[in-house]
Design a protein around this motif. Structure first.
Motif: not given
Length: 145
Positions: A94-101
């Motif tokens: 739940r602490s992961d950060v997902i970047w959309k490039l």
């Protein structure tokens, strides 16, 4: 730094494949070593070329083909649902950060967004910057939880 792991995703269809190489090379050089990388090709239009898929695998990027309606180039409710499901699907915590490039986004220094996400209460952020800020192009990020 961000409390979880950075996960970087791209949603690519036909013409985007031409730009993807440099975006992947730059992101892999810029993000922390534990970052995972994921490309989602448009399975409804044939996905990426075999040579692109082989290259992604060779450089440690996971490739998946989506089967949801992208509404052209990621337009409409089905596309938004598909993007979010795919982004959250790569998270392991739940602490992961997902970047959309975007395929034509270059990342020189992800530091500003990594610093923002050090705040555990931040759930999302977007960035559209010139290269002087360490980026070129459009990006946004969401915390998995």
């Amino acid at each position: 730094m961000i409390g979880g792991t950075a996960r970087v995703v791209w949603f690519v269809h036909g013409p985007d494949e031409r730009c993807l190489y440099w975006s992947v090379v730059q992101a892999k050089a810029a993000f922390p070593a534990e970052t995972t990388f994921h490309v989602f090709g448009d399975g409804l239009t044939g996905g990426l070329s075999e040579s692109a898929k082989e290259w992604l695998k060779a450089v440690g990027v996971e490739y998946r083909e989506t089967q949801w309606d992208r509404g052209g180039n990621l337009n409409g409710l089905a596309a938004v649902d598909g993007i979010l499901m795919s982004m959250f699907g790569v998270a392991k915590d739940r602490s992961d950060v997902i970047w959309k490039l975007d395929a034509d986004t270059l990342v020189g220094d992800p530091g500003v967004l990594l610093d923002w996400f050090a705040d555990p209460n931040l759930t999302g952020a977007g960035l559209r910057c010139p290269w002087a800020a360490g980026w070129w192009g459009i990006s946004y990020a969401l915390r998995a939880g």
